[in-house]
Design a protein around this motif. Structure first.
Motif, PDB file in Angstrom:
ATOM      1  N   GLY A 172      25.134   8.895 -50.635  1.00  0.00           N
ATOM      2  CA  GLY A 172      24.892  10.307 -50.307  1.00  0.00           C
ATOM      3  C   GLY A 172      25.800  10.843 -49.225  1.00  0.00           C
ATOM      4  N   ARG A 173      26.687   9.996 -48.716  1.00  0.00           N
ATOM      5  CA  ARG A 173      27.625  10.468 -47.691  1.00  0.00           C
ATOM      6  C   ARG A 173      29.054  10.342 -48.200  1.00  0.00           C
ATOM      7  NH1 ARG A 173      25.189   7.116 -42.863  1.00  0.00           N
ATOM      8  NH2 ARG A 173      23.331   8.351 -42.445  1.00  0.00           N
ATOM      9  N   LEU A 174      29.824  11.401 -48.011  1.00  0.00           N
ATOM     10  CA  LEU A 174      31.240  11.371 -48.355  1.00  0.00           C
ATOM     11  C   LEU A 174      32.047  11.454 -47.072  1.00  0.00           C
ATOM     12  CD1 LEU A 174      31.152  13.798 -51.423  1.00  0.00           C
ATOM     13  CD2 LEU A 174      31.424  11.309 -51.471  1.00  0.00           C
ATOM     14  N   LEU A 175      33.217  10.830 -47.088  1.00  0.00           N
ATOM     15  CA  LEU A 175      34.049  10.785 -45.885  1.00  0.00           C
ATOM     16  C   LEU A 175      35.222  11.749 -46.015  1.00  0.00           C
ATOM     17  CD1 LEU A 175      32.328   8.401 -45.133  1.00  0.00           C
ATOM     18  CD2 LEU A 175      34.405   7.025 -44.817  1.00  0.00           C
ATOM     19  N   ALA A 176      35.447  12.517 -44.972  1.00  0.00           N
ATOM     20  CA  ALA A 176      36.595  13.428 -44.919  1.00  0.00           C
ATOM     21  C   ALA A 176      37.254  13.274 -43.552  1.00  0.00           C
ATOM     22  CB  ALA A 176      36.138  14.875 -45.115  1.00  0.00           C
ATOM     23  N   GLY A 177      38.533  13.586 -43.498  1.00  0.00           N
ATOM     24  CA  GLY A 177      39.191  13.540 -42.198  1.00  0.00           C
ATOM     25  C   GLY A 177      40.688  13.459 -42.321  1.00  0.00           C
ATOM     26  N   GLU A 178      41.316  13.243 -41.163  1.00  0.00           N
ATOM     27  CA  GLU A 178      42.777  13.171 -41.176  1.00  0.00           C
ATOM     28  C   GLU A 178      43.296  12.293 -40.059  1.00  0.00           C
ATOM     29  OE1 GLU A 178      44.606  14.580 -38.479  1.00  0.00           O
ATOM     30  OE2 GLU A 178      42.725  15.242 -37.568  1.00  0.00           O
ATOM     31  N   ARG A 179      44.456  11.777 -40.303  1.00  0.00           N
ATOM     32  CA  ARG A 179      45.331  11.197 -39.279  1.00  0.00           C
ATOM     33  C   ARG A 179      46.677  11.863 -39.504  1.00  0.00           C
ATOM     34  NH1 ARG A 179      43.944   5.470 -38.131  1.00  0.00           N
ATOM     35  NH2 ARG A 179      42.617   5.679 -36.299  1.00  0.00           N
ATOM     36  N   ASN A 180      47.207  12.501 -38.472  1.00  0.00           N
ATOM     37  CA  ASN A 180      48.445  13.264 -38.630  1.00  0.00           C
ATOM     38  C   ASN A 180      48.340  14.238 -39.798  1.00  0.00           C
ATOM     39  OD1 ASN A 180      49.656  11.822 -36.491  1.00  0.00           O
ATOM     40  ND2 ASN A 180      50.058  10.122 -37.900  1.00  0.00           N
ATOM     41  N   CYS A 181      47.216  14.864 -39.917  1.00  0.00           N
ATOM     42  CA  CYS A 181      46.928  15.882 -40.945  1.00  0.00           C
ATOM     43  C   CYS A 181      46.764  15.306 -42.356  1.00  0.00           C
ATOM     44  CB  CYS A 181      47.990  16.979 -40.967  1.00  0.00           C
ATOM     45  SG  CYS A 181      47.845  18.117 -39.593  1.00  0.00           S
ATOM     46  N   ARG A 182      46.881  14.017 -42.538  1.00  0.00           N
ATOM     47  CA  ARG A 182      46.789  13.450 -43.894  1.00  0.00           C
ATOM     48  C   ARG A 182      45.494  12.665 -44.063  1.00  0.00           C
ATOM     49  NH1 ARG A 182      52.144  13.721 -45.989  1.00  0.00           N
ATOM     50  NH2 ARG A 182      53.671  13.921 -44.331  1.00  0.00           N
ATOM     51  N   ARG A 183      45.064  12.568 -45.324  1.00  0.00           N
ATOM     52  CA  ARG A 183      43.817  11.862 -45.633  1.00  0.00           C
ATOM     53  C   ARG A 183      43.950  10.372 -45.334  1.00  0.00           C
ATOM     54  NH1 ARG A 183      41.575  10.078 -51.001  1.00  0.00           N
ATOM     55  NH2 ARG A 183      43.380  11.050 -51.953  1.00  0.00           N
ATOM     56  N   PRO A 184      43.043   9.789 -44.554  1.00  0.00           N
ATOM     57  CA  PRO A 184      43.097   8.351 -44.285  1.00  0.00           C
ATOM     58  C   PRO A 184      42.752   7.544 -45.546  1.00  0.00           C
ATOM     59  CG  PRO A 184      41.732   9.493 -42.663  1.00  0.00           C
ATOM     60  CD  PRO A 184      41.982  10.457 -43.787  1.00  0.00           C
ATOM     61  N   ALA A 185      43.297   6.360 -45.633  1.00  0.00           N
ATOM     62  CA  ALA A 185      43.048   5.494 -46.798  1.00  0.00           C
ATOM     63  C   ALA A 185      41.549   5.260 -46.953  1.00  0.00           C
ATOM     64  CB  ALA A 185      43.768   4.163 -46.594  1.00  0.00           C
ATOM     65  N   GLY A 186      41.081   5.343 -48.184  1.00  0.00           N
ATOM     66  CA  GLY A 186      39.676   5.063 -48.473  1.00  0.00           C
ATOM     67  C   GLY A 186      38.753   6.253 -48.279  1.00  0.00           C
ATOM     68  N   PHE A 187      39.273   7.364 -47.750  1.00  0.00           N
ATOM     69  CA  PHE A 187      38.441   8.553 -47.556  1.00  0.00           C
ATOM     70  C   PHE A 187      38.349   9.358 -48.850  1.00  0.00           C
ATOM     71  CE2 PHE A 187      37.823   9.655 -42.844  1.00  0.00           C
ATOM     72  CZ  PHE A 187      37.767   8.321 -42.476  1.00  0.00           C
ATOM     73  N   ASP A 188      37.244  10.084 -49.004  1.00  0.00           N
ATOM     74  CA  ASP A 188      37.058  10.900 -50.210  1.00  0.00           C
ATOM     75  C   ASP A 188      37.879  12.175 -50.158  1.00  0.00           C
ATOM     76  OD1 ASP A 188      34.792   9.327 -51.463  1.00  0.00           O
ATOM     77  OD2 ASP A 188      34.003   9.709 -49.457  1.00  0.00           O
ATOM     78  N   PHE A 189      38.023  12.733 -48.952  1.00  0.00           N
ATOM     79  CA  PHE A 189      38.773  13.981 -48.775  1.00  0.00           C
ATOM     80  C   PHE A 189      39.640  13.886 -47.530  1.00  0.00           C
ATOM     81  CE2 PHE A 189      34.471  15.250 -50.292  1.00  0.00           C
ATOM     82  CZ  PHE A 189      34.810  15.704 -51.559  1.00  0.00           C
ATOM     83  N   GLY A 190      40.663  14.739 -47.488  1.00  0.00           N
ATOM     84  CA  GLY A 190      41.364  14.965 -46.232  1.00  0.00           C
ATOM     85  C   GLY A 190      40.548  15.925 -45.376  1.00  0.00           C
ATOM     86  N   ASN A 191      41.236  16.613 -44.471  1.00  0.00           N
ATOM     87  CA  ASN A 191      40.547  17.600 -43.624  1.00  0.00           C
ATOM     88  C   ASN A 191      40.775  19.012 -44.146  1.00  0.00           C
ATOM     89  OD1 ASN A 191      39.121  18.668 -41.428  1.00  0.00           O
ATOM     90  ND2 ASN A 191      40.953  18.809 -40.151  1.00  0.00           N
ATOM     91  N   SER A 192      41.080  19.123 -45.426  1.00  0.00           N
ATOM     92  CA  SER A 192      41.333  20.454 -45.980  1.00  0.00           C
ATOM     93  C   SER A 192      40.057  21.058 -46.545  1.00  0.00           C
ATOM     94  CB  SER A 192      42.363  20.365 -47.107  1.00  0.00           C
ATOM     95  OG  SER A 192      42.433  21.619 -47.766  1.00  0.00           O
ATOM     96  N   PRO A 193      39.686  22.259 -46.079  1.00  0.00           N
ATOM     97  CA  PRO A 193      38.510  22.908 -46.664  1.00  0.00           C
ATOM     98  C   PRO A 193      38.707  23.190 -48.154  1.00  0.00           C
ATOM     99  CG  PRO A 193      39.705  24.420 -45.214  1.00  0.00           C
ATOM    100  CD  PRO A 193      40.329  23.080 -45.034  1.00  0.00           C
ATOM    101  N   LEU A 194      39.962  23.287 -48.578  1.00  0.00           N
ATOM    102  CA  LEU A 194      40.229  23.604 -49.978  1.00  0.00           C
ATOM    103  C   LEU A 194      40.021  22.408 -50.905  1.00  0.00           C
ATOM    104  CD1 LEU A 194      43.367  25.901 -49.611  1.00  0.00           C
ATOM    105  CD2 LEU A 194      40.974  26.540 -49.891  1.00  0.00           C
ATOM    106  N   GLU A 195      39.871  21.224 -50.335  1.00  0.00           N
ATOM    107  CA  GLU A 195      39.608  20.054 -51.184  1.00  0.00           C
ATOM    108  C   GLU A 195      38.139  19.924 -51.533  1.00  0.00           C
ATOM    109  OE1 GLU A 195      41.076  16.280 -49.751  1.00  0.00           O
ATOM    110  OE2 GLU A 195      42.912  17.223 -49.033  1.00  0.00           O
TER     111      GLU A 195
END
Ligand code: MLT
Length: 257
Positions: free
Chosen positions: A56-79
């Protein structure tokens, strides 16, 4: 008193703290709640986010604006896309740690961006989180430095409020007044340049939309190293909005070089 902290280092204990990371953490968190996530869990690091993974939890985020490995989303609201319930765990470089730090120091913490500018201002004007003391508007900044786009949004909020203000609040208002549009302020920032260089120019256009989401994310719980935000109630009804996600794809370049 209305005060502005230009970076996270200036965070002080306050009755009410409004945190801004318009490019892009607070825009992404606001969008996630609008799209139907029940909550957004802000965490201080990518490593910590992995510890929050659960059904029930999805992971989103960024390192240097890019999606980290293994994450479901980057930090883009458009994703992000429509959900019904569940949590989004969001790990970003500057915005998420600023929100976690604010939650450790303030009785009430809410998130602001341009998307929910009208809702934030209306709630503050209505005294939704009644406070006799300081309202501190915190700009997340970038790696300890001031970020133009956050100061712009802080200035827009200050300009809409009446009451005593600090010199920092007057400075932020001046920055807001110096730009003829939100997009102008966002697009010339260093963070926007990074987003353009990583193919995410559409995020700048998306995040520059004003008052299209009628909710205010508010910290509801602050477990160690995290802040759980949910949509605050009693701050107005949602109204139809025009998400531009369908209109853009991240491969496009729009506008600026
Ligand atoms: C941050 O927290 O540093 C930003 O939200 C970074 C980003 O836009 O990806």
């Amino acid at each position: 008193v209305i005060d502005v902290a230009f970076t996270r280092a200036e965070l002080r204990p306050a009755d009410l703290t409004v945190v801004i990371d318009v490019l892009r953490a607070t825009s992404t968190a606001t969008t996630a709640l609008y799209l139907g996530f029940a909550e957004v869990v802000l965490v201080e690091s990518v490593e910590q986010a992995a510890g929050w993974r659960a059904s029930g939890r999805l992971l989103a985020g960024e390192r240097n604006c890019r999606r980290p490995a293994g994450f479901d989303f980057g930090n883009s609201p458009l994703e992000l896309s429509q959900r019904s319930g569940g949590s989004l765990v969001l790990a970003t470089t500057n915005g998420a740690p600023a929100i976690v730090a604010a939650a450790e120091q303030a009785a009430t913490v809410v998130l602001a961006c341009l998307l929910n500018l009208g809702a934030v201002v209306a709630a503050l004007q209505a005294g939704a989180w009644a406070t006799e003391g300081t309202v501190q508007i915190v700009c997340s900044g970038t790696d300890g430095a001031v970020a133009l786009e956050d100061v712009y949004v802080a200035g827009r909020i200050c300009a809409a409020l009446t009451g005593e203000r600090s010199d920092a609040a007057y400075v932020a208002e001046s920055v807001a007044r110096a730009h003829s549009s939100a997009l102008e302020a966002l697009a010339k920032s260093a963070n926007a340049a990074v987003l353009r260089s990583t193919g995410m120019a559409p995020d700048i256009v998306y995040c520059a939309q004003e008052s299209v989401i009628d909710l205010v994310p508010r910290v509801a719980a602050a477990p160690t190293g995290a802040a759980v935000v949910r949509a605050a109630t009693g701050v107005g009804q949602r109204r139809p909005i025009h998400l531009v996600s369908a209109a853009f794809d991240h491969g496009d370049t729009v506008g600026w070089s």
